[in-house]
Design a protein around this motif. Sequence first.
Motif, PDB file in Angstrom:
ATOM      1  N   GLY A  55     -14.258 -74.035 -32.090  1.00 47.97           N
ATOM      2  CA  GLY A  55     -15.225 -73.714 -33.136  1.00 47.97           C
ATOM      3  C   GLY A  55     -14.565 -73.324 -34.441  1.00 47.97           C
ATOM      4  O   GLY A  55     -14.979 -73.775 -35.518  1.00 47.97           O
ATOM      5  N   PHE A  56     -13.505 -72.508 -34.371  1.00 46.45           N
ATOM      6  CA  PHE A  56     -12.818 -72.136 -35.605  1.00 46.45           C
ATOM      7  C   PHE A  56     -12.056 -73.315 -36.192  1.00 46.45           C
ATOM      8  O   PHE A  56     -11.900 -73.415 -37.413  1.00 46.45           O
ATOM      9  CB  PHE A  56     -11.870 -70.961 -35.353  1.00 46.45           C
ATOM     10  CG  PHE A  56     -12.542 -69.638 -35.470  1.00 46.45           C
ATOM     11  CD1 PHE A  56     -12.831 -69.102 -36.719  1.00 46.45           C
ATOM     12  CD2 PHE A  56     -12.901 -68.921 -34.353  1.00 46.45           C
ATOM     13  CE1 PHE A  56     -13.460 -67.886 -36.838  1.00 46.45           C
ATOM     14  CE2 PHE A  56     -13.527 -67.705 -34.460  1.00 46.45           C
ATOM     15  CZ  PHE A  56     -13.818 -67.167 -35.697  1.00 46.45           C
ATOM     16  N   ALA A  57     -11.561 -74.231 -35.350  1.00 51.14           N
ATOM     17  CA  ALA A  57     -10.913 -75.432 -35.880  1.00 51.14           C
ATOM     18  C   ALA A  57     -11.904 -76.280 -36.660  1.00 51.14           C
ATOM     19  O   ALA A  57     -11.583 -76.802 -37.737  1.00 51.14           O
ATOM     20  CB  ALA A  57     -10.293 -76.234 -34.736  1.00 51.14           C
ATOM     21  N   VAL A  58     -13.128 -76.409 -36.140  1.00 51.23           N
ATOM     22  CA  VAL A  58     -14.147 -77.179 -36.862  1.00 51.23           C
ATOM     23  C   VAL A  58     -14.527 -76.480 -38.160  1.00 51.23           C
ATOM     24  O   VAL A  58     -14.702 -77.109 -39.207  1.00 51.23           O
ATOM     25  CB  VAL A  58     -15.379 -77.381 -35.962  1.00 51.23           C
ATOM     26  CG1 VAL A  58     -16.498 -78.073 -36.726  1.00 51.23           C
ATOM     27  CG2 VAL A  58     -15.000 -78.210 -34.737  1.00 51.23           C
ATOM     28  N   ARG A  59     -14.619 -75.152 -38.109  1.00 49.23           N
ATOM     29  CA  ARG A  59     -14.959 -74.418 -39.319  1.00 49.23           C
ATOM     30  C   ARG A  59     -13.866 -74.540 -40.375  1.00 49.23           C
ATOM     31  O   ARG A  59     -14.138 -74.739 -41.561  1.00 49.23           O
ATOM     32  CB  ARG A  59     -15.198 -72.945 -38.983  1.00 49.23           C
ATOM     33  CG  ARG A  59     -16.532 -72.690 -38.289  1.00 49.23           C
ATOM     34  CD  ARG A  59     -16.716 -71.228 -37.957  1.00 49.23           C
ATOM     35  NE  ARG A  59     -18.090 -70.944 -37.559  1.00 49.23           N
ATOM     36  CZ  ARG A  59     -18.534 -69.747 -37.203  1.00 49.23           C
ATOM     37  NH1 ARG A  59     -17.686 -68.722 -37.197  1.00 49.23           N
ATOM     38  NH2 ARG A  59     -19.796 -69.556 -36.857  1.00 49.23           N
ATOM     39  N   ILE A  60     -12.622 -74.422 -39.954  1.00 50.39           N
ATOM     40  CA  ILE A  60     -11.507 -74.545 -40.898  1.00 50.39           C
ATOM     41  C   ILE A  60     -11.459 -75.956 -41.478  1.00 50.39           C
ATOM     42  O   ILE A  60     -11.205 -76.152 -42.668  1.00 50.39           O
ATOM     43  CB  ILE A  60     -10.186 -74.167 -40.208  1.00 50.39           C
ATOM     44  CG1 ILE A  60     -10.175 -72.676 -39.860  1.00 50.39           C
ATOM     45  CG2 ILE A  60      -8.988 -74.511 -41.079  1.00 50.39           C
ATOM     46  CD1 ILE A  60      -8.989 -72.260 -39.018  1.00 50.39           C
ATOM     47  N   GLN A  61     -11.697 -76.957 -40.623  1.00 51.57           N
ATOM     48  CA  GLN A  61     -11.652 -78.341 -41.091  1.00 51.57           C
ATOM     49  C   GLN A  61     -12.757 -78.634 -42.100  1.00 51.57           C
ATOM     50  O   GLN A  61     -12.615 -79.499 -42.965  1.00 51.57           O
ATOM     51  CB  GLN A  61     -11.768 -79.282 -39.892  1.00 51.57           C
ATOM     52  CG  GLN A  61     -11.467 -80.740 -40.219  1.00 51.57           C
ATOM     53  CD  GLN A  61     -11.420 -81.594 -38.967  1.00 51.57           C
ATOM     54  OE1 GLN A  61     -11.370 -81.079 -37.855  1.00 51.57           O
ATOM     55  NE2 GLN A  61     -11.444 -82.896 -39.140  1.00 51.57           N
ATOM     56  N   SER A  62     -13.866 -77.911 -42.026  1.00 53.03           N
ATOM     57  CA  SER A  62     -14.979 -78.151 -42.947  1.00 53.03           C
ATOM     58  C   SER A  62     -14.826 -77.424 -44.270  1.00 53.03           C
ATOM     59  O   SER A  62     -15.586 -77.687 -45.198  1.00 53.03           O
ATOM     60  CB  SER A  62     -16.294 -77.707 -42.294  1.00 53.03           C
ATOM     61  OG  SER A  62     -16.299 -76.293 -42.082  1.00 53.03           O
ATOM     62  N   LEU A  63     -13.853 -76.498 -44.372  1.00 53.40           N
ATOM     63  CA  LEU A  63     -13.676 -75.750 -45.613  1.00 53.40           C
ATOM     64  C   LEU A  63     -12.978 -76.615 -46.656  1.00 53.40           C
ATOM     65  O   LEU A  63     -12.154 -77.474 -46.306  1.00 53.40           O
ATOM     66  CB  LEU A  63     -12.861 -74.477 -45.354  1.00 53.40           C
ATOM     67  CG  LEU A  63     -13.527 -73.429 -44.454  1.00 53.40           C
ATOM     68  CD1 LEU A  63     -12.576 -72.279 -44.188  1.00 53.40           C
ATOM     69  CD2 LEU A  63     -14.819 -72.920 -45.081  1.00 53.40           C
ATOM     70  N   PHE A 116      -3.446 -77.159 -41.842  1.00 53.90           N
ATOM     71  CA  PHE A 116      -4.273 -77.580 -40.707  1.00 53.90           C
ATOM     72  C   PHE A 116      -4.213 -79.101 -40.586  1.00 53.90           C
ATOM     73  O   PHE A 116      -4.411 -79.811 -41.572  1.00 53.90           O
ATOM     74  CB  PHE A 116      -5.729 -77.133 -40.892  1.00 53.90           C
ATOM     75  CG  PHE A 116      -6.607 -77.472 -39.720  1.00 53.90           C
ATOM     76  CD1 PHE A 116      -6.686 -76.641 -38.625  1.00 53.90           C
ATOM     77  CD2 PHE A 116      -7.347 -78.649 -39.707  1.00 53.90           C
ATOM     78  CE1 PHE A 116      -7.485 -76.950 -37.544  1.00 53.90           C
ATOM     79  CE2 PHE A 116      -8.147 -78.977 -38.630  1.00 53.90           C
ATOM     80  CZ  PHE A 116      -8.219 -78.121 -37.538  1.00 53.90           C
ATOM     81  N   CYS A 117      -3.930 -79.580 -39.384  1.00 56.11           N
ATOM     82  CA  CYS A 117      -3.864 -81.029 -39.111  1.00 56.11           C
ATOM     83  C   CYS A 117      -4.911 -81.361 -38.060  1.00 56.11           C
ATOM     84  O   CYS A 117      -4.946 -80.735 -36.992  1.00 56.11           O
ATOM     85  CB  CYS A 117      -2.464 -81.422 -38.625  1.00 56.11           C
ATOM     86  SG  CYS A 117      -2.301 -83.178 -38.233  1.00 56.11           S
ATOM     87  N   ASN A 118      -5.745 -82.341 -38.361  1.00 56.23           N
ATOM     88  CA  ASN A 118      -6.816 -82.676 -37.418  1.00 56.23           C
ATOM     89  C   ASN A 118      -6.316 -83.513 -36.243  1.00 56.23           C
ATOM     90  O   ASN A 118      -6.988 -83.592 -35.221  1.00 56.23           O
ATOM     91  CB  ASN A 118      -7.942 -83.418 -38.145  1.00 56.23           C
ATOM     92  CG  ASN A 118      -7.462 -84.726 -38.757  1.00 56.23           C
ATOM     93  OD1 ASN A 118      -6.259 -84.927 -38.925  1.00 56.23           O
ATOM     94  ND2 ASN A 118      -8.384 -85.611 -39.088  1.00 56.23           N
ATOM     95  N   GLN A 119      -5.138 -84.174 -36.372  1.00 58.66           N
ATOM     96  CA  GLN A 119      -4.568 -84.963 -35.282  1.00 58.66           C
ATOM     97  C   GLN A 119      -3.086 -84.651 -35.170  1.00 58.66           C
ATOM     98  O   GLN A 119      -2.245 -85.387 -35.694  1.00 58.66           O
ATOM     99  CB  GLN A 119      -4.770 -86.454 -35.508  1.00 58.66           C
ATOM    100  CG  GLN A 119      -6.216 -86.907 -35.519  1.00 58.66           C
ATOM    101  CD  GLN A 119      -6.348 -88.412 -35.553  1.00 58.66           C
ATOM    102  OE1 GLN A 119      -5.781 -89.116 -34.719  1.00 58.66           O
ATOM    103  NE2 GLN A 119      -7.072 -88.921 -36.538  1.00 58.66           N
ATOM    104  N   PRO A 120      -2.695 -83.562 -34.533  1.00 51.27           N
ATOM    105  CA  PRO A 120      -1.254 -83.250 -34.439  1.00 51.27           C
ATOM    106  C   PRO A 120      -0.478 -84.259 -33.619  1.00 51.27           C
ATOM    107  O   PRO A 120       0.710 -84.457 -33.845  1.00 51.27           O
ATOM    108  CB  PRO A 120      -1.249 -81.858 -33.780  1.00 51.27           C
ATOM    109  CG  PRO A 120      -2.567 -81.753 -33.087  1.00 51.27           C
ATOM    110  CD  PRO A 120      -3.536 -82.550 -33.899  1.00 51.27           C
ATOM    111  N   ALA A 121      -1.140 -84.919 -32.656  1.00 46.27           N
ATOM    112  CA  ALA A 121      -0.414 -85.915 -31.852  1.00 46.27           C
ATOM    113  C   ALA A 121      -0.036 -87.131 -32.672  1.00 46.27           C
ATOM    114  O   ALA A 121       0.963 -87.797 -32.386  1.00 46.27           O
ATOM    115  CB  ALA A 121      -1.264 -86.338 -30.652  1.00 46.27           C
ATOM    116  N   ALA A 122      -0.802 -87.441 -33.732  1.00 39.57           N
ATOM    117  CA  ALA A 122      -0.494 -88.615 -34.547  1.00 39.57           C
ATOM    118  C   ALA A 122       0.768 -88.419 -35.370  1.00 39.57           C
ATOM    119  O   ALA A 122       1.405 -89.391 -35.773  1.00 39.57           O
ATOM    120  CB  ALA A 122      -1.668 -88.937 -35.469  1.00 39.57           C
TER     121      ALA A 122
END
Length: 352
Positions: A55-63, A116-122
Amino acid sequence: MDTQQNTALTRALTEIPGPLPARGVIHIAIRHTDRFTVVGNDLAQHPGLSTTAVGFAVRIQSLPQGTEIGIKALAARFPEGEKLIAAALRELEAHGYLQRARTRLPNGRIVTRTVFCNQPAAMLRPRVAAAPPQQAPAAPRVTAPVPASVPAPARGPALARGPALAPAPKPEHHAPLASAPEALAPQASAPEAPVPEASTPQDHAPFVPLVPTPTAPKPPRPPLPQPRELTPELERISTALLSDLHHHSPEFTLSEEHVHRLVPGVAAWLERDIHPDTIRHALTTNAPEPVKYPYQFVKHRLTVLLPPPALRTTVTPFQTCDGCERAFRAPAPGRCRDCRTGLAHEDQQAAA
């Protein structure tokens, strides 16, 4: 309101194509046109992250870019407490979604930047170089049937010379259909292009990191400032100031050896008429949290924030005139200007 919502939900369910599942969740997907964030399933369904961390990852990604996402900043923005936010950020940092890096600003201040990275595996995948544009395949060449009167070996050089076509034969000299395979035998026996057994280095480019490594060597750090003369009084005041820093900020606890090394830097400040309280304020104000290496931090600030030397003006002292007891300014004791003038006039009269 409840009846209207149920009616709208029922109407939306009837518009879903296909049979509805007997159990489980049913998605009603309405396409967003503005104010939306794309979240991948690798994050939404991550098996190693808690629901709070997701949930916090989604919130951070939306900021938006540049928004403060520290623990205190997120606690002021959302209803969760600081402990729960700190635990969620540690989970994201452990799985590569969050990274905290210390950066030194041009003014010497050290700040913590959160990435913040949305795809660290990439980021761990090799980056394949873009393939050069492929040319359009050449149009297939159409050749006329080979007449029976032309021997087969004579066709080989003609094919090797280029796209020139042989003259069309007369209809009455066409060979029977059974002889067509023998006439085309030299063309079929041409050597084929070799097939590569293994991929060459040009097929897959080597791994290129997203952050390039610096190529230019870093300039050496400036040395700690030194006083013109380290007097016992300057050494005593500097030692007391450095040893007392932990009383004002517990993070600035220095060892005895570190205090001994930093004494010349503080003495250089004191030699430039800087008050000890001003030095203490310059060393401890706006410090990062936490200060992991207090010795290096204090040494850096003593070096970078060193003030310019004070401009000293020479003041001529007051003297008492030996003749009239009047005060006047002069570098050495003697008589004032009036007494010197009167004495010179008396000497001239005596000489006359």
